[in-house]
Scaffold this motif. Structure first.
Motif, PDB file in Angstrom:
ATOM      1  N   ASP A  96     -38.783  54.915 -22.595  1.00  0.00           N
ATOM      2  CA  ASP A  96     -39.995  55.178 -21.812  1.00  0.00           C
ATOM      3  C   ASP A  96     -39.695  55.017 -20.324  1.00  0.00           C
ATOM      4  N   LYS A  99     -41.512  54.756 -17.916  1.00  0.00           N
ATOM      5  CA  LYS A  99     -42.391  53.818 -17.209  1.00  0.00           C
ATOM      6  C   LYS A  99     -41.836  52.396 -17.315  1.00  0.00           C
ATOM      7  N   ASP A 119     -46.748  64.082 -18.671  1.00  0.00           N
ATOM      8  CA  ASP A 119     -46.564  63.590 -17.301  1.00  0.00           C
ATOM      9  C   ASP A 119     -45.153  63.088 -17.024  1.00  0.00           C
TER      10      ASP A 119
END
Ligand code: ADP
Ligand code: ASP
Ligand code: MG
Length: 467
Positions: free
Chosen positions: A242, A244, A234
């Protein structure tokens, strides 16, 4: 090209996403590629199965029915969206029901026996992938493609009996995969194979370790002598951190096998640590790609594809859900074997030590373990240390994070540690523990969990990783 495509849990967590996967497969078939599909369990189904198995071990039969019902509904709702053809929809739901009924029997068995062995746990965990592979295969049929679904065992993946972390027997496996899967590809039927699960020589289900679908993909890739293995996920590829956590994280266009393996080992979640082993020997390139952005070519992992960067630091991983245990005491000083006893006690109780640091004074040792194992580790250590020639105080810091700073050029380069720690200190973040392996390819340190993201961000900035 012949390609193994693995779709991770994040790519198949809803009906819409599974349709997206089917579109990607169809587009690649249309331009003439031969495709073998590997899928993970939907979303966090594997975690739910682990939790449930551990709960029923303590005997709670009524709760099983509730769990089974929810699991069926979750998958049935996904089918409702991913498959349009009415008959196919009903057939697939019926098949899902059969598989889930089997799971119910196993859970009930665990409940009655009151024991969950690693062997039985692998059986339970296999259901996530069994369900998702079936649904993905049916969705491909719904897209006018021919498809056949296999468990890892049916596909021919044979492992040793190290349940929970099994190793493939590559020669035997290759032989079987060629016999069973190759003929389908020749006939243009798309094989959809469960990631993560396999079987030992006696046909008992095994798993390849968490995140093991990547490993399934590379095992199949080597056996079927593919041109490339694509790991669809994703995010755009392997990134400097990361995405995110660090919005500015940048996709790394190319990585050598060594660099990618090191990133995986040190906690960049994008790849299973052992997944590259099979492909390295055969020089098969692995590409990490984004299902939500298929135009992007992702990260290519291959021989000689090093990260181009003037900086010594190339990527930073943040590892959460860990805790720190400190064992202190003058009794450890000059007492040979005291560290060995600590490691032995934890090892015998299946508590994995992720990081260790000690001082030359020998009077204390700090250990990082998974947070879920903290309570057990503390009580085991306390009992074991009572009255022995070991430390006399065991304390814990429950909420900490490990930060691993990586880069092959770090070896022998001066001042890297000082730049790392100065940038963290400037943010007023306290460092609780440090370790650097003798390989000098990475430096790991521990901070309070609340400071983790800020610490990563400060190093990311210091080494200009978003440029
Ligand atoms: P999948 O379900 O596809 O197997 P995972 O959750 O196992 O996906 O891994 C992908 C996730 O890994 C990303 O969503 C991202 O948040 C996380 N991740 C951590 N570190 C990195 C990194 N350095 N590069 C890319 N992704 C990373
Ligand atoms: N479903 C398994 C896990 O969650 C394997 C995988 O996703 O690769 O660990
Ligand atoms: Mg994964």
């Amino acid at each position: 090209m012949r390609i193994v495509m693995k779709f991770g849990g994040t790519s198949v967590s809803t009906g819409e996403k599974i349709r997206n996967v089917a579109n990607i497969v169809r587009d690649n078939i249309r331009i003439g590629h031969e495709v073998v599909v590997v899928v993970s369990a939907m979303g966090d189904i594997t975690n739910q199965l682990i939790e449930e198995a551990e709960k029923v071990e303590n005997g709670n039969e009524e709760k099983i029915q509730e769990f089974i019902k929810k699991l069926f509904e979750k998958h049935a709702n996904v089918i409702d969206v991913s498959i349009k053809n009415k008959n196919l929809k009903e057939e697939t739901k019926l098949e899902v029901k059969k598989i889930i009924d089997e799971l119910k029997k196993i859970l009930t068995g665990i409940c009655y026996v009151g024991e969950l062995t690693l062997k039985t746990k692998d059986q339970v965990l296999s259901f996530g992938e069994r369900l998702s592979a079936l649904i993905v295969s049916s969705t491909l049929k719904d897209h006018e493609l021919e498809s056949h679904y296999f468990t890892g065992k049916e596909a021919g993946i044979v492992t040793d009996s190290k349940f929970g972390e099994a190793n493939p027997l590559m020669n035997f496996t290759t032989h079987q995969i060629i016999q069973r899967i190759d003929p389908l590809i020749e006939k243009r039927i798309i094989p959809v194979i469960t990631g993560y699960i396999a079987a030992n020589q006696n046909g008992i289900v095994t798993t390849l370790g968490r995140g093991g679908s990547d490993y399934t993909a590379t095992i199949l890739g080597v056996a079927l002598d593919v041109d490339e293995v694509w790991i669809w996920t994703d995010v755009d590829g392997i990134m400097t951190s990361d995405p995110k956590i660090i919005k500015e994280a940048k996709t790394l266009a190319g990585l050598s096998y060594g660099e990618a393996a090191e990133m995986a080992i040190f906690g960049a979640k994008a790849m299973h640590p052992r997944a590259l082993e099979p492909v390295i020997k055969k020089h098969i390139p692995v590409r990490i790609r984004n299902v939500f952005n298929p135009k992007n070519s992702g990260t290519l992992i291959s021989e000689g594809a090093e990260v181009e960067s003037k900086e010594v630091v190339k990527a930073i991983a943040l590892i959460n859900d860990v805790s720190m245990i400190n064992i202190k005491g003058a009794r450890m000083v000059g007492a040979p074997g005291s560290y060995a006893k600590i490691f032995d006690i934890l090892g015998k109780n299946k508590i994995n030590i992720m990081m260790v640091s000690t001082a030359v004074s020998e009077a204390n040792i700090s250990i990082i373990i998974r947070r879920s194992q903290l309570e057990r580790a503390m009580s085991i250590l306390e009992i074991a240390l009572l009255g022995r020639n070991l430390g006399n105080e065991v304390t814990a810091e429950e909420y900490v994070s490990v930060i691993a700073v990586m880069g092959a050029n770090m070896k022998g380069s001066l001042g890297v540690a000082s730049r790392i720690f100065t940038s963290v200190a400037k943010k007023d973040i306290n460092i609780m523990m440090i370790a650097q392996g003798s390989s000098e390819l990475n430096i790991s340190f521990v901070v309070k969990e609340k400071d983790g993201a800020a610490a990563v961000s400060s190093i990311h900035e210091e080494f200009n990783l978003s440029k």
